[in-house]
Design an enzyme around this catalytic site. Structure first.
Site, PDB file in Angstrom:
ATOM      1  N   GLN A 150      -3.267  -2.106   7.368  1.00  0.00           N
ATOM      2  CA  GLN A 150      -3.604  -3.529   7.469  1.00  0.00           C
ATOM      3  C   GLN A 150      -4.343  -3.981   6.188  1.00  0.00           C
ATOM      4  O   GLN A 150      -4.186  -3.366   5.149  1.00  0.00           O
ATOM      5  CB  GLN A 150      -4.426  -3.839   8.724  1.00  0.00           C
ATOM      6  CG  GLN A 150      -3.658  -3.695  10.023  1.00  0.00           C
ATOM      7  CD  GLN A 150      -3.506  -2.260  10.497  1.00  0.00           C
ATOM      8  OE1 GLN A 150      -4.468  -1.520  10.608  1.00  0.00           O
ATOM      9  NE2 GLN A 150      -2.297  -1.853  10.805  1.00  0.00           N
ATOM     10  N   LYS A 193       0.837  -1.212   0.000  1.00  0.00           N
ATOM     11  CA  LYS A 193       0.000   0.000   0.000  1.00  0.00           C
ATOM     12  C   LYS A 193       0.867   1.256   0.000  1.00  0.00           C
ATOM     13  O   LYS A 193       0.577   2.218  -0.705  1.00  0.00           O
ATOM     14  CB  LYS A 193      -0.930   0.000   1.233  1.00  0.00           C
ATOM     15  CG  LYS A 193      -1.892  -1.181   1.257  1.00  0.00           C
ATOM     16  CD  LYS A 193      -2.745  -1.185   2.521  1.00  0.00           C
ATOM     17  CE  LYS A 193      -1.955  -1.431   3.794  1.00  0.00           C
ATOM     18  NZ  LYS A 193      -1.378  -2.760   3.929  1.00  0.00           N
ATOM     19  N   GLY A 203       3.188  -0.823   8.893  1.00  0.00           N
ATOM     20  CA  GLY A 203       4.536  -0.505   8.419  1.00  0.00           C
ATOM     21  C   GLY A 203       4.450  -0.384   6.921  1.00  0.00           C
ATOM     22  O   GLY A 203       4.259  -1.373   6.230  1.00  0.00           O
TER      23      GLY A 203
HETATM   24  P1  GDP Z   1       2.237  -2.112   3.093  1.00  0.00           P
HETATM   25  O1  GDP Z   1       2.147  -2.344   4.563  1.00  0.00           O
HETATM   26  O2  GDP Z   1       1.019  -2.563   2.375  1.00  0.00           O
HETATM   27  O3  GDP Z   1       2.616  -0.703   2.740  1.00  0.00           O
HETATM   28  O4  GDP Z   1       3.421  -3.057   2.572  1.00  0.00           O
HETATM   29  P2  GDP Z   1       4.861  -3.239   3.264  1.00  0.00           P
HETATM   30  O5  GDP Z   1       5.677  -2.036   2.991  1.00  0.00           O
HETATM   31  O6  GDP Z   1       4.741  -3.681   4.664  1.00  0.00           O
HETATM   32  O7  GDP Z   1       5.387  -4.504   2.457  1.00  0.00           O
HETATM   33  C1  GDP Z   1       5.480  -4.506   1.067  1.00  0.00           C
HETATM   34  C2  GDP Z   1       6.923  -4.802   0.683  1.00  0.00           C
HETATM   35  O8  GDP Z   1       6.999  -5.027  -0.703  1.00  0.00           O
HETATM   36  C3  GDP Z   1       7.865  -3.659   0.973  1.00  0.00           C
HETATM   37  O9  GDP Z   1       9.125  -4.165   1.269  1.00  0.00           O
HETATM   38  C4  GDP Z   1       7.897  -2.904  -0.363  1.00  0.00           C
HETATM   39  O10 GDP Z   1       9.082  -2.162  -0.550  1.00  0.00           O
HETATM   40  C5  GDP Z   1       7.841  -4.048  -1.318  1.00  0.00           C
HETATM   41  N1  GDP Z   1       7.243  -3.810  -2.615  1.00  0.00           N
HETATM   42  C6  GDP Z   1       6.112  -3.127  -2.937  1.00  0.00           C
HETATM   43  N2  GDP Z   1       5.825  -3.314  -4.237  1.00  0.00           N
HETATM   44  C7  GDP Z   1       6.792  -4.112  -4.739  1.00  0.00           C
HETATM   45  C8  GDP Z   1       7.033  -4.705  -6.004  1.00  0.00           C
HETATM   46  O11 GDP Z   1       6.277  -4.548  -6.963  1.00  0.00           O
HETATM   47  N3  GDP Z   1       8.133  -5.503  -6.119  1.00  0.00           N
HETATM   48  C9  GDP Z   1       8.992  -5.710  -5.093  1.00  0.00           C
HETATM   49  N4  GDP Z   1      10.062  -6.470  -5.306  1.00  0.00           N
HETATM   50  N5  GDP Z   1       8.788  -5.195  -3.888  1.00  0.00           N
HETATM   51  C10 GDP Z   1       7.696  -4.426  -3.716  1.00  0.00           C
HETATM   52  P1  IMO Z   2       0.183  -2.866   7.276  1.00  0.00           P
HETATM   53  O1  IMO Z   2      -0.579  -1.562   7.346  1.00  0.00           O
HETATM   54  C1  IMO Z   2       0.301  -7.073   8.260  1.00  0.00           C
HETATM   55  C2  IMO Z   2      -1.404  -8.274  12.093  1.00  0.00           C
HETATM   56  C3  IMO Z   2      -0.467  -8.804  13.158  1.00  0.00           C
HETATM   57  C4  IMO Z   2      -1.382  -9.793  13.841  1.00  0.00           C
HETATM   58  C5  IMO Z   2      -2.732  -9.071  13.815  1.00  0.00           C
HETATM   59  C6  IMO Z   2      -3.066  -8.315  15.097  1.00  0.00           C
HETATM   60  O2  IMO Z   2       1.645  -2.699   7.236  1.00  0.00           O
HETATM   61  O3  IMO Z   2      -0.349  -3.717   6.169  1.00  0.00           O
HETATM   62  P2  IMO Z   2      -2.198  -6.023  16.108  1.00  0.00           P
HETATM   63  O4  IMO Z   2      -0.829  -5.605  16.550  1.00  0.00           O
HETATM   64  O5  IMO Z   2      -2.799  -5.154  15.053  1.00  0.00           O
HETATM   65  O6  IMO Z   2      -3.130  -6.248  17.251  1.00  0.00           O
HETATM   66  O7  IMO Z   2      -1.980  -7.485  15.459  1.00  0.00           O
HETATM   67  O8  IMO Z   2      -2.670  -8.169  12.736  1.00  0.00           O
HETATM   68  N1  IMO Z   2      -1.066  -6.938  11.565  1.00  0.00           N
HETATM   69  C7  IMO Z   2      -0.551  -6.731  10.346  1.00  0.00           C
HETATM   70  N2  IMO Z   2      -0.160  -7.609   9.405  1.00  0.00           N
HETATM   71  N3  IMO Z   2       0.362  -5.757   8.020  1.00  0.00           N
HETATM   72  C8  IMO Z   2      -0.048  -4.874   8.947  1.00  0.00           C
HETATM   73  O9  IMO Z   2      -0.136  -3.549   8.691  1.00  0.00           O
HETATM   74  C9  IMO Z   2      -0.494  -5.336  10.189  1.00  0.00           C
HETATM   75  N4  IMO Z   2      -0.937  -4.750  11.319  1.00  0.00           N
HETATM   76  C10 IMO Z   2      -1.305  -5.737  12.143  1.00  0.00           C
HETATM   77  O10 IMO Z   2       0.651  -9.431  12.596  1.00  0.00           O
HETATM   78  O11 IMO Z   2      -1.506 -10.952  13.055  1.00  0.00           O
HETATM   79 MG    MG Z   3       3.206  -3.312   6.057  1.00  0.00          MG
END
Ligand code: GDP
Ligand code: IMO
Ligand code: MG
Length: 423
Positions: free
Chosen positions: A224, A16, A40
């Site tokens: 999430q 996202k 995150g």
């Molecule tokens: P979010 O919580 O939905 O914002 O996703 P996160 O940042 O936690 O996890 C997504 C991961 O995938 C991060 O390490 C991004 O840098 C990475 N990412 C996002 N889009 C792509 C993609 O198209 N290819 C690759 N290789 N990594 C990506």
């Molecule tokens: P983003 O925004 C993935 C998961 C935790 C756990 C459950 C409950 O980066 O996509 P909590 O601490 O919210 O009570 O944990 O939800 N969880 C996530 N998993 N991405 C997240 O956020 C999450 N935020 C919480 O791992 O299973």
């Molecule tokens: Mg994340």
């Protein structure tokens, strides 16, 4: 001009942050409306990696206004640290580009302690939370004993409410055999964060209504994912907020009829962190992705569980969120595979299901029914145009969009801003 709600359509971490950053080239305002620093969101710009937890991902674009809405639970110490961390990396964070709702609830140290204590007490039935105090903070909000951002700004009120809450929570913590908190220590720490936050606090509802009236483009940054939603997710293996599209309205005060579009973000496969059912989980695929150095949590560093694309889940996410368009990330993660599985249905007690059962015990008993699609065996990370993607990659993307019942609009082939293909 379109006001767009961006939601994760799987179990979180769909990418996202990257898509928000890409879209904020146009959007003027980015709003977080639920969740807390359990999120995150990774954004990579010019080779520098930023992981945003509470501050909207739009903060990296000069001129974009970021709003932390009333539906967020805000850890004042964590957000103060995040602001300072961004400033240390040269990102300007001022009341000009960040606004915090006075009605957002606070995550306080006893919430974090209680989160951890309950996880330990659950033993093998643990949820696998991020231990950021999210569940207990939302619990206090619903029980009407929470503290809000507005309380932070009134020292006498803060002190009185905090004393009462610490006293009650220390007694609760004692039942778990955990040492309580010292009121003066917490008050000092929280008061220092309050002073840093004071200039950012405002009535964000009024601000957003004015923005709507002035036809500013607003992007709602979901945190999430759909199956972590407190109502629609795999309860109790969920987070404590409404992560689905409706949460963006209640969590910001912007009414539903001012929303023009819902964009679902999905990975080209599926991941999940924490416990709970996950029908398409696949160990060899997890091993492959982890071997590539991918799929480690942005908040806790835990290895994410990985599995095949689950169209049953995303189809259901489409229903709940009203997803119009889809952005598919991490296509490049599948580049090396000969063939790729896609789950089209679940099988439960001999019956074929199009949508997932609500009960987690039943979901855990579902067997995925797969179709197999040919891989493309070609690196995609340097491709920037739809027509240049390998035929099989295009077929794969179109097939998962079709099975999910939404229109594919973005394909992402790497974590950087420019590694994005617009259809
Ligand atoms: P979010 O919580 O939905 O914002 O996703 P996160 O940042 O936690 O996890 C997504 C991961 O995938 C991060 O390490 C991004 O840098 C990475 N990412 C996002 N889009 C792509 C993609 O198209 N290819 C690759 N290789 N990594 C990506
Ligand atoms: P983003 O925004 C993935 C998961 C935790 C756990 C459950 C409950 O980066 O996509 P909590 O601490 O919210 O009570 O944990 O939800 N969880 C996530 N998993 N991405 C997240 O956020 C999450 N935020 C919480 O791992 O299973
Ligand atoms: Mg994340």
């Amino acid at each position: 001009m379109a006001n767009t709600i961006l939601v994760g359509a799987q179990w979180g971490d769909e990418g996202k942050g990257k898509i928000i950053d890409f879209l904020t080239e146009k959007a003027e305002i980015v709003v977080r409306s639920q969740g807390g620093n359990n999120a995150g969101h990774t954004v990579i710009v010019g080779g520098t990696k930023y992981v945003l937890h509470l501050i909207p991902s739009g903060i990296l674009r000069p001129g974009t206004k970021c709003v932390i809405g009333n539906g967020v639970v805000l850890d004042p110490v964590a957000v103060a640290g995040e602001i300072e961390g961004l400033r240390a990396k040269g990102i300007s964070v001022t009341p000009e580009n960040l606004m915090v709702s006075d009605a957002a609830h606070l995550v306080l140290p006893y919430h974090r302690k209680l989160d951890e204590a309950r996880e330990i007490a659950r033993g093998s039935g643990k949820i696998g939370t991020t231990k950021r105090g999210i569940g207990p903070a939302y619990g206090d909000k619903i029980a009407r004993v929470g503290l809000r951002v507005a309380d932070l700004l009134q020292p006498a009120v803060l002190s009185e409410k905090l004393a009462a809450r610490i006293s009650e929570n220390n007694a609760l913590l004692a039942t778990y055999g955990i040492e309580g908190l010292d009121f003066q220590t917490v008050l000092k720490e929280v008061s220092a964060a309050a002073e840093l936050l004071r200039p950012f606090v405002a009535n964000t509802v009024v601000y957003l209504h004015e923005a709507v009236r002035n036809k500013k483009e607003i992007l709602f940054e979901g945190a999430q994912g759909t199956f972590l939603d407190i109502d629609h997710g795999t309860y109790p293996y969920v987070t404590s907020s409404n992560t689905t599209a409706g949460g963006a309205c209640t969590g910001s005060g912007v009414p539903p009829h001012r929303i023009d579009r819902v964009l679902g973000v999905i990975k080209a496969y599926t991941t999940r962190v924490g416990e709970g059912p996950f029908p398409t989980e696949d160990e060899p695929l997890s091993d492959m992705l982890h071997g590539m150095g991918r799929e480690f949590g942005s908040t806790t560093g835990r290895a994410r569980r990985c599995g095949w694309f689950d169209a049953v889940a995303v189809r259901y996410a489409g229903m709940i969120n009203g997803i119009d368009d889809l952005a598919v990330t991490n296509l490049d993660g599948l580049d090396s595979l000969d063939s790729i599985r896609v789950c089209t249905h679940y099988k439960l007690n001999g019956q074929l299901l199009e949508t997932p059962p609500m009960d987690y015990v039943q979901l855990a008993a579902c067997e995925p029914v797969y179709t197999e699609l040919p891989g493309w065996k070609t690196p995609t990370e340097d491709i920037r145009e739809w027509d240049r993607l390998p035929d099989n990659a295009r077929s794969y993307l179109l097939k998962i969009a079709e099975l999910s019942g939404a229109k594919l609009v973005i394909a992402s082939v790497g974590p950087n801003r420019e590694q994005t293909i617009l259809l």
